[in-house]
Design a protein around this motif. Structure first.
Motif, PDB file in Angstrom:
ATOM      1  N   GLN A  88      -5.991   8.214   0.800  1.00 13.65           N
ATOM      2  CA  GLN A  88      -6.935   7.581  -0.118  1.00 13.65           C
ATOM      3  C   GLN A  88      -7.642   8.626  -0.971  1.00 13.65           C
ATOM      4  O   GLN A  88      -7.836   8.430  -2.179  1.00 13.65           O
ATOM      5  CB  GLN A  88      -7.950   6.746   0.655  1.00 13.65           C
TER       6      GLN A  88
ATOM      7  N   CYS B  73       1.994   6.559  -6.896  1.00 16.99           N
ATOM      8  CA  CYS B  73       0.922   7.475  -7.287  1.00 16.99           C
ATOM      9  C   CYS B  73       1.362   8.924  -7.124  1.00 16.99           C
ATOM     10  O   CYS B  73       1.155   9.754  -8.010  1.00 16.99           O
ATOM     11  CB  CYS B  73      -0.325   7.194  -6.446  1.00 16.99           C
ATOM     12  N   ALA B  74       1.979   9.234  -5.989  1.00 19.20           N
ATOM     13  CA  ALA B  74       2.424  10.598  -5.723  1.00 19.20           C
ATOM     14  C   ALA B  74       3.493  11.048  -6.714  1.00 19.20           C
ATOM     15  O   ALA B  74       3.459  12.176  -7.207  1.00 19.20           O
ATOM     16  CB  ALA B  74       2.944  10.710  -4.291  1.00 19.20           C
TER      17      ALA B  74
ATOM     18  N   ALA C 230      -5.217   9.763  -3.623  1.00 17.66           N
ATOM     19  CA  ALA C 230      -5.091   8.781  -4.705  1.00 17.66           C
ATOM     20  C   ALA C 230      -6.316   8.824  -5.620  1.00 17.66           C
ATOM     21  O   ALA C 230      -6.193   8.704  -6.849  1.00 17.66           O
ATOM     22  CB  ALA C 230      -4.902   7.381  -4.136  1.00 17.66           C
TER      23      ALA C 230
ATOM     24  N   ASN D  10       1.096   3.976  -3.093  1.00 18.26           N
ATOM     25  CA  ASN D  10       0.779   5.385  -2.856  1.00 18.26           C
ATOM     26  C   ASN D  10       1.958   6.293  -3.172  1.00 18.26           C
ATOM     27  O   ASN D  10       1.778   7.404  -3.673  1.00 18.26           O
ATOM     28  CB  ASN D  10       0.302   5.583  -1.419  1.00 18.26           C
TER      29      ASN D  10
ATOM     30  N   CYS E  16       2.204  17.340  -4.192  1.00 19.94           N
ATOM     31  CA  CYS E  16       1.994  15.901  -4.425  1.00 19.94           C
ATOM     32  C   CYS E  16       3.136  15.062  -3.866  1.00 19.94           C
ATOM     33  O   CYS E  16       2.915  13.937  -3.416  1.00 19.94           O
ATOM     34  CB  CYS E  16       1.817  15.628  -5.914  1.00 19.94           C
TER      35      CYS E  16
ATOM     36  N   SER F 224       0.820  -1.204   0.000  1.00 24.81           N
ATOM     37  CA  SER F 224       0.000   0.000   0.000  1.00 24.81           C
ATOM     38  C   SER F 224       0.856   1.257   0.000  1.00 24.81           C
ATOM     39  O   SER F 224       0.595   2.206  -0.736  1.00 24.81           O
ATOM     40  CB  SER F 224      -0.929  -0.003   1.219  1.00 24.81           C
TER      41      SER F 224
END
Length: 92
Positions: A51, A12-13, A54, A9, A32, A5
């Protein structure tokens, strides 16, 4: 599972930060990159915040997919591969 997780994440950032940096939005790119620092807070609210971040990043990528596909279709260029790649990024 927690490590996966965190890694997803972070990815994603970094990806959404690169997206904003390419568009010339330095402040958004820095923000970000700072959002994953929420993981150090070990509270449920910080997890919810990550969350939401994201989800917002995925929304930006889906919007970008639609813009890119529309532009490529208007120019008569191939758009399938770009849609698949950016769609995959949005799903990550």
């Amino acid at each position: 599972m927690r490590v996966v997780s965190i890694v997803l994440n972070l990815l994603c950032a970094v990806l959404i930060s690169a997206h904003f940096l390419r568009g010339g939005h330095l402040a958004a790119a820095i923000f970000c990159l700072l959002v994953p620092l929420l993981f150090f807070r070990r509270q449920k609210s910080s997890l919810r915040g990550m969350q939401c971040f994201a989800l917002g990043a995925a929304t930006v990528w889906v919007h970008t997919v639609f813009q890119l596909v529309a532009a490529r279709m208007a120019l008569g260029e191939a758009w399938y591969s770009a849609a698949l790649i950016l769609g995959g990024v949005a799903m990550a």
